[in-house]
Motif scaffolding. Structure first.
Motif, PDB file in Angstrom:
ATOM      1  N   LEU A   3     -14.680   6.009   1.035  1.00 14.64           N
ATOM      2  CA  LEU A   3     -13.612   6.776   1.693  1.00 14.64           C
ATOM      3  C   LEU A   3     -12.927   5.941   2.765  1.00 14.64           C
ATOM      4  N   ALA A   4     -13.712   5.252   3.573  1.00 19.17           N
ATOM      5  CA  ALA A   4     -13.144   4.416   4.624  1.00 19.17           C
ATOM      6  C   ALA A   4     -12.341   3.259   4.047  1.00 19.17           C
ATOM      7  N   SER A   5     -12.847   2.663   2.972  1.00 19.54           N
ATOM      8  CA  SER A   5     -12.143   1.540   2.346  1.00 19.54           C
ATOM      9  C   SER A   5     -10.771   1.964   1.846  1.00 19.54           C
ATOM     10  N   ARG A   6     -10.698   3.130   1.243  1.00 14.79           N
ATOM     11  CA  ARG A   6      -9.413   3.618   0.745  1.00 14.79           C
ATOM     12  C   ARG A   6      -8.412   3.789   1.889  1.00 14.79           C
ATOM     13  N   GLN A   7      -8.897   4.291   3.010  1.00 16.85           N
ATOM     14  CA  GLN A   7      -8.015   4.473   4.158  1.00 16.85           C
ATOM     15  C   GLN A   7      -7.509   3.120   4.669  1.00 16.85           C
ATOM     16  N   ILE A   8      -8.429   2.155   4.804  1.00 19.88           N
ATOM     17  CA  ILE A   8      -8.055   0.858   5.378  1.00 19.88           C
ATOM     18  C   ILE A   8      -7.130   0.094   4.443  1.00 19.88           C
ATOM     19  N   ILE A   9      -7.390   0.142   3.151  1.00 14.09           N
ATOM     20  CA  ILE A   9      -6.512  -0.544   2.188  1.00 14.09           C
ATOM     21  C   ILE A   9      -5.102   0.038   2.260  1.00 14.09           C
ATOM     22  N   ARG A  10      -5.023   1.348   2.400  1.00 14.30           N
ATOM     23  CA  ARG A  10      -3.702   1.982   2.509  1.00 14.30           C
ATOM     24  C   ARG A  10      -2.990   1.516   3.777  1.00 14.30           C
ATOM     25  N   LEU A  11      -3.716   1.446   4.881  1.00  9.16           N
ATOM     26  CA  LEU A  11      -3.131   0.973   6.133  1.00  9.16           C
ATOM     27  C   LEU A  11      -2.719  -0.500   6.035  1.00  9.16           C
ATOM     28  N   ALA A  12      -3.536  -1.295   5.341  1.00  7.17           N
ATOM     29  CA  ALA A  12      -3.226  -2.723   5.208  1.00  7.17           C
ATOM     30  C   ALA A  12      -1.952  -2.933   4.393  1.00  7.17           C
ATOM     31  N   LYS A  13      -1.790  -2.164   3.351  1.00  8.57           N
ATOM     32  CA  LYS A  13      -0.579  -2.295   2.541  1.00  8.57           C
ATOM     33  C   LYS A  13       0.652  -1.882   3.344  1.00  8.57           C
ATOM     34  N   ALA A  14       0.486  -0.864   4.156  1.00  8.72           N
ATOM     35  CA  ALA A  14       1.612  -0.437   4.997  1.00  8.72           C
ATOM     36  C   ALA A  14       1.945  -1.523   6.019  1.00  8.72           C
ATOM     37  N   TRP A  15       0.914  -2.152   6.585  1.00  9.91           N
ATOM     38  CA  TRP A  15       1.165  -3.223   7.563  1.00  9.91           C
ATOM     39  C   TRP A  15       1.867  -4.399   6.907  1.00  9.91           C
ATOM     40  N   ARG A  16       1.451  -4.727   5.690  1.00  6.25           N
ATOM     41  CA  ARG A  16       2.063  -5.867   5.003  1.00  6.25           C
ATOM     42  C   ARG A  16       3.528  -5.598   4.673  1.00  6.25           C
ATOM     43  N   GLU A  17       3.840  -4.334   4.382  1.00  6.85           N
ATOM     44  CA  GLU A  17       5.205  -3.991   3.989  1.00  6.85           C
ATOM     45  C   GLU A  17       6.108  -3.736   5.192  1.00  6.85           C
ATOM     46  N   THR A  18       5.551  -3.165   6.258  1.00  9.30           N
ATOM     47  CA  THR A  18       6.406  -2.721   7.365  1.00  9.30           C
ATOM     48  C   THR A  18       6.040  -3.349   8.703  1.00  9.30           C
ATOM     49  N   GLY A  19       4.881  -4.007   8.770  1.00  7.09           N
ATOM     50  CA  GLY A  19       4.427  -4.541  10.041  1.00  7.09           C
ATOM     51  C   GLY A  19       3.783  -3.508  10.932  1.00  7.09           C
ATOM     52  N   ARG A  20       3.585  -2.300  10.390  1.00  9.43           N
ATOM     53  CA  ARG A  20       2.946  -1.220  11.149  1.00  9.43           C
ATOM     54  C   ARG A  20       1.918  -0.534  10.268  1.00  9.43           C
ATOM     55  N   CYS A  21       0.884   0.010  10.896  1.00 12.09           N
ATOM     56  CA  CYS A  21      -0.137   0.760  10.171  1.00 12.09           C
ATOM     57  C   CYS A  21       0.151   2.251  10.291  1.00 12.09           C
ATOM     58  N   SER A  22       0.027   2.949   9.183  1.00 13.69           N
ATOM     59  CA  SER A  22       0.259   4.388   9.179  1.00 13.69           C
ATOM     60  C   SER A  22      -0.960   5.111   9.753  1.00 13.69           C
ATOM     61  N   SER A  23      -0.919   6.436   9.741  1.00 15.52           N
ATOM     62  CA  SER A  23      -2.018   7.244  10.285  1.00 15.52           C
ATOM     63  C   SER A  23      -3.075   7.484   9.217  1.00 15.52           C
ATOM     64  N   ILE A  24      -4.323   7.625   9.650  1.00 14.89           N
ATOM     65  CA  ILE A  24      -5.381   7.951   8.706  1.00 14.89           C
ATOM     66  C   ILE A  24      -5.416   9.455   8.490  1.00 14.89           C
ATOM     67  N   ASP A  25      -6.018   9.882   7.374  1.00  7.41           N
ATOM     68  CA  ASP A  25      -6.009  11.289   6.985  1.00  7.41           C
ATOM     69  C   ASP A  25      -6.911  12.119   7.895  1.00  7.41           C
ATOM     70  N   ALA A  26      -6.454  13.313   8.199  1.00  8.49           N
ATOM     71  CA  ALA A  26      -7.236  14.228   9.038  1.00  8.49           C
ATOM     72  C   ALA A  26      -8.545  14.611   8.352  1.00  8.49           C
ATOM     73  N   VAL A  27      -8.517  14.704   7.007  1.00 12.00           N
ATOM     74  CA  VAL A  27      -9.728  15.067   6.264  1.00 12.00           C
ATOM     75  C   VAL A  27     -10.805  14.001   6.465  1.00 12.00           C
ATOM     76  N   PHE A  28     -10.371  12.735   6.450  1.00 11.54           N
ATOM     77  CA  PHE A  28     -11.339  11.662   6.662  1.00 11.54           C
ATOM     78  C   PHE A  28     -11.891  11.710   8.085  1.00 11.54           C
ATOM     79  N   ILE A  29     -11.031  11.931   9.053  1.00 12.63           N
ATOM     80  CA  ILE A  29     -11.485  12.004  10.449  1.00 12.63           C
ATOM     81  C   ILE A  29     -12.539  13.086  10.601  1.00 12.63           C
ATOM     82  N   GLN A  30     -12.318  14.225   9.958  1.00 11.08           N
ATOM     83  CA  GLN A  30     -13.265  15.327  10.073  1.00 11.08           C
ATOM     84  C   GLN A  30     -14.602  14.967   9.426  1.00 11.08           C
ATOM     85  N   ALA A  31     -14.545  14.296   8.261  1.00 13.41           N
ATOM     86  CA  ALA A  31     -15.780  13.891   7.582  1.00 13.41           C
ATOM     87  C   ALA A  31     -16.545  12.877   8.429  1.00 13.41           C
TER      88      ALA A  31
END
Length: 906
Positions: A604-632
Motif C-alpha cells: 500500500l505504501a509503495s503504491r502511494q510513493i510511486i504515484r507521488l514520484a511520478k507526479a514529481w517527475r512530471e510536475t516537480g511537485r508531489c501530490s497528496s496521499i490518500d486519506a484511506v491510506f493515512i487511516q490504515a
C-alpha cells in the motif's frame, strides 16, 4: 583493459590438486617491517580411486608479494634449476612421490594495505586468508580442497606482542633471549589454508570457562584493545548463547579446548571464522550502552553466532572450490538467522514469540530486497553457485549469502524441522573432515526427503537444484477464480524468470524453479478460511510450484476470499497478484500471518510513493496521499495489541532501493522526493498519535538490548523522525532534549540523525559538532558520526569532501571509508544522484583512490553503479562516463576492473 580470457576461472574446469599436504609446520619470526616465515610441507602425490598417481611431478604453489630465501626438498637445498619462480607461482620441478619441502620466505606486513594476508593494524599484526590471502604469507597450494593439520610456532618481541595466537590448542610457550618469546599451537583438525589465522599484539582478554553438552571443559576468550574489556561482555554472552544453541538445535559441540575471538580495528569484512581463532571487525565485538546502538547489539550477537556456527558448516565440512561458497555461507546465514529468531523469541509467550520471529523474518527480507534483488537484475547477477569468476573476492555477494540462505530455508520448509535436522545429521555423517560441493549437501537433504515419502520415485529435489545453477529473481503471477455456485476457489500460478547478467549473452534456456508458496485465504471479515489440502484442514497451505504453470482447487469455500500469498516469505520470488487497495487494507488489518500483514502495508505504501514520484517527475511537485491510506497507517500506529517492534517495522516506509526497482526507468531523485513528501504528510496528519507513541514508548531505567525495550525505542524514534520531518511545533526541541539527555547511544544517534537534517538550526549544528568532541576517542562512535552526516539530505559532494579533510578521516580504515564514502554513494540518493553528475565524479575519484590502497574495498564501492543502465537517460549517460573512466584507468586492479567491465557490458 585486461583480456577476460586471461583471468576468468570456470567451475567446469575444476581438477583435484595433484598432491596431498597432510601436515604443515609453520615458523614465524614476527616483525612488522619484515616477517620471516619457514613453511615445511609433508607432500604426497595424490592417488585416485583406481590407484593411479597424479601425472604431474611438478608442485605448483601460489605466492604474492613474497621474497624467496631458500628451498629444501628432503633436506637438500634447491638451486634455480630445480624450480621456476614467477610473480604469482613457485613451481618445484620433478618432485618425488613423497617429500618434505621447506620454503623460507619473507613478507612485509607494514606495507600490506590490502588487509589480506599478514598485515599491521595499530601496533598489532593480524591475518586475513579468505579467500586467497594465505599466498601473501608463504608459498602454498592456496585452494580450499587442500586440507592439512597445522603446527605453528610464533616468535616475537615480548613487549610488542605479549599475545601471540594461532589456531587450535596452545601447546607450549616460553621466554627466549634478547627480549623475545615463543608460543606453539596445534590444530588437530585438518583445514584448508584459508582458515589459518595468526594474531600478535598487546590485548585485554575476557575469559569464561564453560562446559560442552558432553561435559568437556572449554575456555572462551575475547581479545580486544587495551581499555576496551568492559565493551566485550555482550560479545561473550553472545558466544555462550551460540554454543548452547548449536548444541540444542543441531547437536553440534565445540570440538577444541578453547575458542578465541580477536577484535581488529582494520578489517575488510565483518568477521572471519578461522578454526578456533575468529578475527572480527571491532564493530562486531565492542558494545556498551553508551557507545553502541540496539542495531549494534543485534549485529554483534548475529555475527558472533554466524562465525561460531561456521565451526561445523564451513570448517569441519568445507568447500571443494570457491564456486561452492554458498555451501558454507548460505547455510550458515540460515543458521544465524534462526539463532537470532530463537533468541528474540526466547522465554516469551507463544503469541509474542511468533511476533518476535516475524520481526526477524521481516528484517531479513528487507535486507534481501535492498541488496540481493537489485543484484539479481544487474550486471553482477549470478546463481548462488557461480559458473565463473575473475576475482573470487567479488563473489562474496548478497546472492551467495542472503539468497543462499533463502534456498536453504526453502529446503527447511519442504522437509520441516525434523526432516531438515535429519538431512543435516546425514550431511555431517557423510562429509565430516571433507571439502565438498553444494550437490553433496542437496544429496543429504534428498536422502531425508525420500525417507519422508518412501516408495514414491517422483519425490526428489532434481528441479530444486536449479536454484544453484540459474540466476535471477523468479516472478510468480497468481490468478484466482471463485465460483459461488460450486463454492470452489481455483488458483493458478505461473512462473517466469528472464535471463540476467551473463545469461543474456549465452542464450540460456531457463527452466522452471521448485518454489514452495505458503498461502491462506481470508473471508470478508479478515478471518482465516479453513482449507482442505492433502487430506487435512488447515489455515495455511504449502503449494509446490514446479512447472511453468500449475493450478489448484480448494473446495467448500463459503465466500469470495482474499488470498494471503507467500506467507513468511516462503521463497525468494516476486509475487504478482492484482490486489485492490481494499484487499490490501483487509490483509493489513487482519491477516494472522505477521509477515503477510506487514507485506500488505508495504505494498500500500509503495503504491502511494510511486504515484507521488511520478507526479514529481512530471510536475516537480508531489501530490497528496490518500486519506484511506493515512487511516490504515494510523490504525497500525495505535494498535496496542501489536508489539512496538512490529509496529516500527510496519510503519517504516519501503526503502529507496525497493521503490526504485519498481520504476522504469529508475529515477532515484523522484523516489527520494516522494518518500520525503510521504513522511511529511504522515507526520502532519498523525502528529497527535505520533507524539503519544513517542511518550508511550520511553524506556526508563537500566539499558537492555532485549527485543521488548529495543522495539519500544525503535517505535519511539520512528515517531520522532516523522514529527521532525513534518516540522511540527516543538519537534526540534524534543529532538534536542533527547540528544542532550539520552542515556543510551540508540536514542542519542536517533536524535543526531534528525539534527543532521536541519539546515537552519544553530542548536542542531552545535549538537553535531559537540557530538564529535565528546566521542572523538571512540572510533566506532565516530564512524556513526560520519555516517549520520553522509546520509543527510543536506549533504552534497562538497560537504563530503570537506568531511574527508577532517583529521579523523582516513581512507586506509575500511570502517571509516564505509561510514562516509559508502554511505553517501549508496544511501544518500539526493546527494549522490545530483543532477549535475557531481556524485558520480566523486564516486570515480574514490574508487580509484581506494583501488591503490585496498582493491577489495574499491571493488565493493564500484558496485554502487550496478544499476546505471536502468536509470533515466540523463543520469545513465553521466554514470556511464564515469564507469568508462574507471575501466580505462591505467593500473586498475583486477578486482575493480571485473566489476566495472561487467557493468559496462550491459
Amino acid at each position: 583493459m585486461h583480456n577476460e580470457t586471461d583471468t576468468t576461472i570456470h567451475r567446469q574446469d575444476y581438477q583435484p590438486y595433484p598432491f596431498r599436504i597432510p601436515t604443515v609446520r609453520l615458523s614465524f619470526e614476527l616483525n612488522a617491517d619484515q616477517t620471516w616465515v619457514s613453511c615445511t610441507l609433508e607432500v604426497q602425490r595424490r592417488v585416485d580411486e583406481l590407484g593411479e598417481t597424479a601425472a604431474t611431478a611438478d608442485l605448483v604453489l601460489d605466492g604474492e608479494e613474497l621474497s624467496l630465501i631458500s628451498i629444501h626438498v628432503n633436506g637438500l637445498v634447491q638451486t634455480s634449476k630445480n624450480y621456476v619462480l614467477t610473480d604469482r607461482t613457485l613451481t618445484l620441478l620433478n618432485l618425488p612421490d613423497e617429500a618434505e619441502v621447506t620454503i623460507v620466505s619473507t613478507c612485509r606486513p607494514i606495507k600490506n594495505t590490502t588487509l589480506s594476508g599478514l598485515y599491521v593494524s595499530g601496533e598489532s599484526m593480524f591475518t586475513q586468508c579468505e579467500a586467497q590471502g594465505f599466498r601473501r604469507i608463504c608459498w602454498f597450494a592456496d585452494r580450499p580442497d587442500v586440507m592439512s593439520e597445522y603446527w605453528v610456532t610464533l616468535r616475537g618481541d615480548r613487549k610488542l606482542y605479549p599475545n601471540m595466537l594461532s589456531n587450535g590448542n596452545l601447546i607450549h610457550q616460553q621466554d627466549l633471549s634478547e627480549g623475545l618469546h615463543e608460543s606453539q599451537w596445534h590444530d588437530p583438525f585438518a583445514k584448508p589454508c584459508y582458515l589459518f589465522a595468526l594474531v600478535a599484539g598487546n590485548f585485554a582478554c575476557r575469559e569464561h570457562m564453560t562446559k560442552t553438552a558432553s561435559g568437556r571443559d572449554a575456555l572462551l576468550q575475547i581479545y580486544s584493545d587495551q581499555g576496551t574489556i568492559n565493551q566485550t561482555a555482550w560479545a561473550m554472552e553472545s558466544l555462550e548463547r551460540s554454543l548452547r544453541w548449536d548444541e540444542d538445535r543441531f547437536g553440534l559441540e565445540l570440538d577444541l579446548d578453547r575458542f578465541m575471538i580477536v577484535a581488529a580495528r582494520d578489517f575488510n569484512m565483518g568477521a572471519m571464522e578461522n578454526k578456533g581463532l575468529n578475527i572480527f571487525n571491532a564493530a562486531y565485538v565492542l558494545a556498551d550502552p553508551n557507545t553502541a546502538t540496539d542495531a549494534n547489539y543485534q549485529a554483534i550477537e548475529a555475527v558472533i553466532g554466524h562465525e561460531y556456527f561456521h565451526n561445523w558448516t564451513g570448517n569441519r565440512v568445507t568447500c571443494r572450490d570457491w564456486f561452492q561458497l554458498s555451501l558454507k555461507e548460505g547455510l550458515t546465514v540460515f543458521r544465524d538467522q534462526e539463532f537470532t529468531a530463537d533468541m528474540m523469541a526466547h522465554g516469551l509467550p507463544a503469541n509474542e514469540a511468533a511476533s518476535a520471529r516475524a520481526n526477524k523474518r521481516i528484517d531479513d527480507v528487507i535486507a534481501l530486497r535492498n541488496a540481493q534483488f537489485p543484484e539479481d537484475s544487474g550486471p553482477m547477477a549470478h546463481p548462488i553457485r557461480p559458473e565463473s569468476y575473475q576475482e573470487i573476492g567479488n563473489f562474496y555477494t548478497a546472492t551467495v549469502y542472503e539468497k543462499g540462505a533463502e534456498v536453504i530455508r526453502m529446503m527447511h520448509t519442504l522437509l520441516g524441522e525434523k526432516g531438515f535436522r535429519a538431512g543435516m545429521d546425514e550431511y555431517f555423517r557423510r562429509h565430516d573432515g571433507q571439502a565438498v560441493t553444494c550437490d553433496d549437501f542437496v544429496s543429504a537433504m534428498q536422502w531425508a526427503y525420500e525417507r519422508q515419502h518412501p516408495g514414491n520415485p517422483e519425490i526428489n529435489l532434481e528441479v530444486f537444484k536449479r536454484w544453484y545453477s540459474q540466476a535471477g529473481t523468479p516472478r510468480v503471477h497468481v490468478m484466482m477464480d471463485y465460483n459461488a455456485n460450486t463454492r470452489q476457489c481455483h488458483l493458478t500460478m505461473t512462473q517466469r524468470c528472464a535471463p540476467v547478467g551473463v545469461e543474456k549473452q549465452t542464450n540460456l534456456q531457463k527452466l522452471p524453479f521448485h518454489i514452495p508458496v505458503l498461502i491462506g485465504l481470508l473471508d470478508a471479515n479478515g478471518k482465516n478460511m479453513p482449507l482442505k489440502h492433502n487430506g487435512q484442514t488447515v489455515g495455511t497451505v504449502m503449494l509446490e510450484l514446479l512447472q511453468e504453470s500449475q493450478s489448484w482447487t480448494f473446495d467448500d469455500i463459503e465466500s469470495a476470499p482474499t488470498p494471503s500469498l507467500l506467507r513468511d516469505f516462503s521463497a525468494p520470488v516476486i509475487i504478482e497478484y492484482d490486489y485492490t487497495d481494499a484487499q490490501l487494507a483487509l490483509l493489513l488489518a487482519h491477516d494472522r500471518n505477521a509477515f503477510a500483514r506487514w507485506e500488505a502495508g508495504q505494498e500500500l505504501a509503495s503504491r502511494q510513493i510511486i504515484r507521488l514520484a511520478k507526479a514529481w517527475r512530471e510536475t516537480g511537485r508531489c501530490s497528496s496521499i490518500d486519506a484511506v491510506f493515512i487511516q490504515a497507517w494510523k490504525s497500525i500506529l495505535q494498535d496496542a495489541s501489536l508489539d512496538a517492534g512490529y509496529r516500527a517495522r510496519a510503519l517504516a516506509l519501503p526503502s529507496d532501493k525497493t521503490l526504485e526497482a519498481r520504476m522504469s526507468p529508475m529515477d532515484p531523485l523522484a523516489i527520494a522526493h516522494a518518500r520525503q513528501a510521504m513522511r511529511i504528510q504522515l507526520g502532519q496528519a498523525c502528529a497527535h498519535e505520533l507524539l503519544a507513541a513517542y511518550k508511550d514508548n520511553v524506556t526508563p531505567g537500566a539499558y537492555s538490548p532485549a527485543p521488548g525495550p529495543s522495539g519500544k525505542r525503535a517505535l519511539k524514534n520512528l515517531a520522532l523522525a516523522y514529527l521532525l520531518a513534518a516540522q511540527k511545533q516543538d519537534a526540534l526541541l524534543l529532538t534536542l532534549m533527547q540528544f542532550n539527555h539520552a542515556t543510551n547511544m540508540t536514542d542519542r544517534m536517533a536524535a543526531l540523525a534528525g539534527l543532521a537534517q536541519q539546515s537552519d538550526s544553530e542548536d542542531a549544528s552545535e549538537a553535531v559538532v559537540g557530538f564529535f568532541e565528546q566521542w572523538q576517542h571512540e572510533p566506532l562512535v565516530i564512524d556513526k558520526w560520519f555516517a549520520a552526516q553522509a546520509t543527510s539530505v543536506l549533504t552534497t559532494v562538497e560537504r563530503v569532501r570537506g568531511l574527508m579533510a577532517h583529521p579523523a578521516f582516513t581512507l586506509r580504515n575500511p570502517n571509516r571509508a564505509r561510514a562516509l564514502i559508502f554511505q553517501f554513494c549508496i544511501n544518500n540518493p539526493t546527494g549522490f544522484h545530483a543532477e549535475d553528475g557531481s556524485g558520480y565524479i566523486f564516486w570515480a575519484d574514490q574508487v580509484l583512490a581506494l583501488d591503490e590502497i585496498n582493491p577489495e574495498i574499491a571493488a565493493r564501492l564500484a558496485r554502487a553503479m550496478d544499476q546505471w543502465s536502468r536509470m533515466i537517460p540523463t543520469a545513465s549517460k553521466l554514470m556511464q562516463s564515469q564507469l568508462q573512466r574507471v575501466a580505462s584507468h591505467q593500473g586498475i586492479s583486477r578486482n575493480t576492473l571485473e566489476i566495472v567491465s561487467k557493468a559496462l557490458s550491459l
